[in-house]
Scaffold this active site. Sequence first.
Site, PDB file in Angstrom:
ATOM      1  N   GLU A 129       0.675  -0.927   0.323  1.00 32.88           N
ATOM      2  CA  GLU A 129      -0.246  -0.048   0.070  1.00 32.88           C
ATOM      3  C   GLU A 129       0.921   1.612   0.034  1.00 32.88           C
ATOM      4  OE1 GLU A 129      -3.430  -1.760   2.498  1.00 32.88           O
ATOM      5  OE2 GLU A 129      -3.119  -0.318   3.050  1.00 32.88           O
ATOM      6  N   ASP A 156      -6.383   9.580   9.346  1.00 32.39           N
ATOM      7  CA  ASP A 156      -4.786   9.335  10.030  1.00 32.39           C
ATOM      8  C   ASP A 156      -4.645  10.095  11.398  1.00 32.39           C
ATOM      9  OD1 ASP A 156      -3.550   7.414   7.729  1.00 32.39           O
ATOM     10  OD2 ASP A 156      -4.492   9.449   6.687  1.00 32.39           O
ATOM     11  N   TYR A 211     -11.121  -4.386   3.174  1.00 27.16           N
ATOM     12  CA  TYR A 211     -10.402  -3.957   3.997  1.00 27.16           C
ATOM     13  C   TYR A 211     -11.103  -3.443   5.244  1.00 27.16           C
ATOM     14  CZ  TYR A 211      -6.455  -0.964   6.210  1.00 27.16           C
ATOM     15  OH  TYR A 211      -5.158   0.257   6.750  1.00 27.16           O
TER      16      TYR A 211
END
Lengths: 263, 415
Positions: free
Chosen positions: A49, A60, A175
Site C-alpha cells: 500500500e 490518519d 479492507y
Amino acid sequence: MTRIDAKFAALNTAGRKAFVAYVMAGDPDFDTSLDVVKGLPSAGVDVIELGLPFTDPMADGPTIQLAGQRALDAGMTLERTLDLARRFRETDDTTPIVLMGYYNPIYNRGVDTFLVDAKAAGIDGLIVVDLPPEEDEELCIPAQAAGLNFIRLATPTTDDKRLPRVLQNTSGFVYYVSITGITGAGEADSVDVAPEVSRIKSKTDLPVIVGFGINTPEKSRAIASVADGAVVGSAIVSQIGAGKPVEEVLAFVKTLSDGAHSA
Amino acid sequence: MANDLFNSFMSGPDENGRFGIFGGRFVSETLMPLILELQEEYEKAKTDQTFWDEMNDLWTHYVGRPSPLYFAERLTERLGGAKVYLKRDELNHTGAHKINNVLGQIILARRMGKTRIIAETGAGQHGVATATVCAKFGLKCIVYMGAHDVQRQAPNVFRMRLLGAEVIPVTSGRGTLKDAMNDALRDWVTNVRDTFYCIGTVAGPHPYPAMVRDFQSIIGKEAKEQMMAAEGRLPDTLIAAIGGGSNAMGLFYPFLDDKSVNIIGVEAGGRGVNEKMEHCASLTGGRPGVLHGNRTYLLQDDDGQILEGYSISAGLDYPGIGPEHSWLHEVGRAQYVSITDKEALEAFQLSCECEGIIPALEPSHALAHVMKIAPELPKDHLICMNMCGRGDKDIFTVAKHLGFDMSDTEGRTAD
C-alpha cells in the site's frame, strides 16, 4: 485479472495469509522511499500500500500525518508518487501496488487522466478514504472500467443493512478497519475482529484483510489467523520517521510478515 | 430536480447533498452511517413542531432574538450614498450569530441521545457558543482550536474554559481552523457512539451545509420582515462576510428568489489576492476541490495540496467555503468580492467612531465593502449588512496592528 487478483489466487492455492505493508511515498525523500518499497517484497510483503501524501489526512493519526508532511516537504507530488511506482515496476512486475490516499489530489489532476497514468505506472488498485459508496460515480466506477481495483473500507460502524452497499462495487479485496478511530491509534483485538470478518465473508467471495491497530508480529499473526491477511502501516512508518536505516526498517517488516505468514 | 433548481435558488441540495456539482458526502466509511443517521434525524426534526417550539423559545429567551435591524444614520451620512442598515446579530447572547446554529444542533444531539459534543473553532465564537449551550444543558464539550488561534484569541479560550469546555490546541498543519476541523473529524471517527459533531459553518458533509443554513436563516427571515416594516420594501443589496459562510448564508437564503435583491459575499483578502496566496478568498483565488466532506472552492496548489490561507481575522482564516456559496457563485446569483486586512481595520475603526459599535474583524470585512460601494449608490438604495459579531475578542489584535501597547496601563500609543 489484476496483479491483486493474481496474488490472492496464488496465496489461496498455497494456503497462506497475506501480509500487506503501508508506506508513505516519498517519506522521508524519494530515493530512500524507493529503496524501502523495492525491499518490501523480499521482506515478505505480498501487497504494497503506497500512501499518496496529502496535507489534510483526516482519517490518519500523527504518525502518518507526519510522514505525509515529510514527503510533501521533500517535494513529493502525485506525479512523483506515480514515478516511484514506475521505478519499482522496472524490477518487479508481480507485487501488487495499491495507492492509498485522499481524493483531492486525484480530483485535481482529473479522474480520467489520473486513471490512465496510474495504470501505466503499474498501480493495481486504489483505496481512497474519503470516497464512500455514496460517491461511487466519482472514481470507483471509472476506476473499475479502467482495469484498476477499487478497494473499499468496511468498519465497525458498517452494519448489516449497509454492508451490501459497501461490497457492491468493491473489487480486489475488502479492507476491514478493526477499530473506530484513526491510523496508529488503538489496538486491534482478534476476538472482536473474528466475527466481523465472518460477517463480511458471508456476503462476499473477496478476501478480507484487516488493518488499523496492528503493530507487532504477534498481533500480525493473531489478526491474520482470523482473516485473509493483515495490514501494518503506522508501526512501519514510525521506524522510517525515526530515521532508521532502510535495512533495519525492512528487517522489522520481515518480523511482521513472518507473523502473518505463520498464521 | 433540474427544473426546480431552474425555477428556484432555494430548493437545494438534492438527495445526494449536492448544490450543482458542489457539496456531497466525502467522508470515510466509519463516519458515513453517522451522517446518514444525522440526516434522518434532521429530516424528522425539521417537520416536527415541538422541535421548532423549543428552538423559538430559546431563541427568544436565551439568545435574545429577534436581533434589531438598525439604521446606521451617521455611517450613512458619512458615506454619503446608500442607506445602510445593520442586522445586529452581534447583540445575540455570546456575541455572534454562531449560537443560532449551535442551539439547533444541540437540541438535535439531545434528541439523538448523544452526550458528548465536539466542535472546531477559529475565532472562538463557535467554540464559545457551543460551550455555552453545552453548559446550559449539562453536556460534555470538547473544542478543537488551532494552536495559532488559541494565541490570538486568548479571551475566547478563557471564556470556553469558564463555561466548562475542554479546549484542545491543535498543532498539526499551521494550527488554524482547517487543522482544528481535521482533528475534530479524527475525534468523531474515534468516538462514534456517544459523540455529536457540532460544525460551526455551512460546510462539511451533507446534511451539515443545509442544516446549518436552515438554522442561520432566522437572520434573513427577520431582516426581511424588519426591512418591510422599516421601509415598506425589500433591501436592494445584502452584504455579509464569508469564512465558511454561515452568517452570509443565513442572511442570503430567504432572499435568493427575490430577484431584485443584489447579494454580495465578502471574502478575506488578507495581504492581497495574488500569487503569494496570503489570503482566504476561496472563490476569488481558489478552484474546486474536495476537503472536509464536501466539494467546493478551495485554496490549493498545483498538486491539489491544500494551502493554509491567511487573514487578520481568525474567523475567516479557512481555505474553503460552504458549497452552496460555490454554487451561487457559479450560477451567478451572488457576487463575491474580497477585502484586505488593511481595509477591514479601517472599517473597524469607522464603526467604532461613528456608530458606537465595536465590530468583530469578520463583519469589518463586510463593512469595508459597504464603505466602497455605498458612496456611489443613490440615497434611496437600501443596503442590509450583517453585523454578525462583536469585536471584544479582537481588541488585542487590533491594538497590535494600530501600534497601541495594551500592556501599558496608561494607554499610551506605542512607537
